[in-house]
Design an enzyme around this catalytic site. Structure first.
Site, short mmCIF file in Angstrom:
data_model
loop_
_atom_site.label_atom_id
_atom_site.label_comp_id
_atom_site.label_asym_id
_atom_site.label_seq_id
_atom_site.Cartn_x
_atom_site.Cartn_y
_atom_site.Cartn_z
N CYS A 21 0.84 -1.21 0.00
CA CYS A 21 0.00 0.00 0.00
C CYS A 21 0.87 1.25 0.00
CB CYS A 21 -0.90 0.05 1.24
SG CYS A 21 -2.24 -1.12 1.19
N LEU A 22 1.92 1.22 0.85
CA LEU A 22 2.82 2.39 0.93
C LEU A 22 3.50 2.62 -0.41
CD1 LEU A 22 4.42 1.88 4.45
CD2 LEU A 22 2.84 3.68 3.76
N ASN A 23 3.89 1.51 -1.06
CA ASN A 23 4.55 1.65 -2.36
C ASN A 23 3.62 2.30 -3.38
OD1 ASN A 23 7.17 1.10 -3.22
ND2 ASN A 23 6.39 -0.42 -4.65
N GLN A 62 17.17 38.36 -18.63
CA GLN A 62 17.83 37.06 -18.79
C GLN A 62 17.81 36.22 -17.51
OE1 GLN A 62 21.75 37.67 -20.40
NE2 GLN A 62 20.97 38.14 -22.44
N LEU A 121 8.02 35.57 -8.41
CA LEU A 121 6.83 36.31 -7.98
C LEU A 121 7.15 37.45 -7.01
CD1 LEU A 121 5.35 33.88 -9.33
CD2 LEU A 121 3.71 33.99 -7.46
N GLU A 146 5.49 9.51 3.87
CA GLU A 146 5.67 8.43 2.89
C GLU A 146 7.14 8.12 2.67
OE1 GLU A 146 3.64 6.38 2.02
OE2 GLU A 146 1.75 7.36 2.52
N ASP A 150 15.70 11.10 3.71
CA ASP A 150 16.88 10.33 4.16
C ASP A 150 16.69 8.84 3.89
OD1 ASP A 150 18.00 12.60 5.25
OD2 ASP A 150 17.23 12.23 7.28
C1 LIG Z 1 2.06 16.14 7.04
C2 LIG Z 1 2.38 14.77 7.53
C3 LIG Z 1 1.44 13.75 7.37
C4 LIG Z 1 1.70 12.46 7.83
N1 LIG Z 1 0.78 11.49 7.65
C5 LIG Z 1 0.99 10.26 8.16
C6 LIG Z 1 0.01 9.22 8.03
O1 LIG Z 1 -1.05 9.43 7.42
N2 LIG Z 1 0.27 8.01 8.57
C7 LIG Z 1 1.43 7.77 9.24
O2 LIG Z 1 1.62 6.65 9.73
N3 LIG Z 1 2.38 8.72 9.36
C8 LIG Z 1 2.19 9.95 8.85
N4 LIG Z 1 3.16 10.93 9.00
C9 LIG Z 1 4.35 10.61 9.77
C10 LIG Z 1 5.59 10.42 8.89
O3 LIG Z 1 5.53 9.22 8.18
C11 LIG Z 1 6.79 10.46 9.87
O4 LIG Z 1 6.89 11.79 10.37
C12 LIG Z 1 8.08 10.06 9.18
O5 LIG Z 1 8.08 8.68 8.90
C13 LIG Z 1 9.29 10.36 10.07
O6 LIG Z 1 9.08 9.84 11.35
P1 LIG Z 1 9.37 10.77 12.63
O7 LIG Z 1 8.64 12.07 12.46
O8 LIG Z 1 9.10 9.94 13.82
O9 LIG Z 1 10.89 11.10 12.54
P2 LIG Z 1 12.11 10.19 13.01
O10 LIG Z 1 11.92 8.76 12.60
O11 LIG Z 1 12.40 10.50 14.43
O12 LIG Z 1 13.24 10.79 12.08
C14 LIG Z 1 13.86 12.05 12.35
C15 LIG Z 1 14.97 12.25 11.33
O13 LIG Z 1 15.93 11.17 11.43
C16 LIG Z 1 16.06 10.51 10.19
N5 LIG Z 1 16.23 9.08 10.40
C17 LIG Z 1 15.40 8.24 11.07
N6 LIG Z 1 15.86 6.99 11.00
C18 LIG Z 1 17.02 7.03 10.32
C19 LIG Z 1 17.97 6.05 9.92
N7 LIG Z 1 17.83 4.75 10.20
N8 LIG Z 1 19.04 6.45 9.21
C20 LIG Z 1 19.18 7.74 8.88
N9 LIG Z 1 18.33 8.73 9.22
C21 LIG Z 1 17.26 8.36 9.93
C22 LIG Z 1 14.78 10.82 9.41
O14 LIG Z 1 15.01 10.78 8.01
C23 LIG Z 1 14.44 12.22 9.89
O15 LIG Z 1 15.14 13.18 9.14
C24 LIG Z 1 2.92 12.21 8.49
C25 LIG Z 1 3.88 13.23 8.64
C26 LIG Z 1 3.62 14.50 8.15
C27 LIG Z 1 4.67 15.58 8.30
#
Ligand SMILES: Cc1cc2nc3c(=O)[nH]c(=O)nc-3n(C[C@H](O)[C@H](O)[C@H](O)COP(=O)(O)OP(=O)(O)OC[C@H]3O[C@@H](n4cnc5c(N)ncnc54)[C@H](O)[C@@H]3O)c2cc1C
Length: 167
Positions: A21-23, A62, A121, A146, A150
């Site tokens: 589903c995520l894919n 330009q 703009l 999604e 990173d």
């Molecule tokens: C507008 C919005 C809508 C969303 N909707 C949904 C939804 O419908 N359903 C749902 O389940 N989630 C949803 N999310 C959540 C989203 O999937 C998560 O915010 C995202 O997966 C990151 O998780 P986190 O915020 O816990 O950050 P963290 O996992 O704490 O990550 C913080 C930072 O560390 C980096 N990081 C984490 N692990 C690693 C690693 N192993 N190696 C390197 N870098 C790493 C990440 O890339 C990020 O930059 C939504 C988020 C937003 C902003």
């Protein structure tokens, strides 16, 4: 509450169901980002042709044309990537790493277009009268949901090196 394994997706009993589903959702984002980028480019082009400074449309300078050229290059690149991935999907050859390439590249590209469009703009670029800042804010959140930028980079890195780096 306990649900039987096939309660949500019949005939699927592992994480394969939710992951597929995520894919699908990420594949949709490949197109959505291309569309957001196109909307920003079109708003910037229209504005540049209408807005005059020093008795000329700013589209005649330009440096503005360079921004428009960079935007249209990225709009076309992103659209072609989306079409290509769609064809791979139809052929059954699309893999999650391909979707990572499309999501990461098209979201980054659309943000670059939005940043250029916002500058074309001028001060109007930060108002909601034009669609650019709305797309830009939305795209900033798409960078994270999604699969963060990173993590998609790590998926691609894993695919090209054969070494998984996110654990
Ligand atoms: C507008 C919005 C809508 C969303 N909707 C949904 C939804 O419908 N359903 C749902 O389940 N989630 C949803 N999310 C959540 C989203 O999937 C998560 O915010 C995202 O997966 C990151 O998780 P986190 O915020 O816990 O950050 P963290 O996992 O704490 O990550 C913080 C930072 O560390 C980096 N990081 C984490 N692990 C690693 C690693 N192993 N190696 C390197 N870098 C790493 C990440 O890339 C990020 O930059 C939504 C988020 C937003 C902003």
């Amino acid at each position: 509450m306990r649900l039987p394994a096939d309660a949500v997706l019949p005939e699927v009993s592992s994480l394969k169901g939710p992951l597929s589903c995520l894919n699908e959702a990420r594949y949709g984002i490949v197109w959505g980002a291309a569309g957001a980028g196109r909307a920003c480019y079109e708003a910037a082009l229209e504005y540049a042709l209408e807005r005059t400074q020093f008795d000329r449309p700013i589209a005649s300078f330009q440096i503005q044309q360079q921004k428009l050229a960079e935007m249209v290059l990225e709009v076309n690149r992103a659209t072609l990537v989306a079409i290509h991935l769609g064809r791979m999907k139809d052929a059954g050859t699309l893999r999650p790493e391909h979707v990572s390439l499309g999501k990461l590249g098209n979201v980054n590209g659309a943000l670059e277009i939005a940043r250029n469009a916002r500058q074309v703009l001028g001060a109007n670029g930060v108002t909601l009268e034009y669609p650019v800042i709305r797309h830009m804010n939305n795209l900033e959140s798409v960078v994270t949901y999604e699969g963060t930028a990173d993590v998609h980079a790590l998926v691609i890195g894993g695919a090209v090196t054969g070494i998984q780096a996110f654990r």
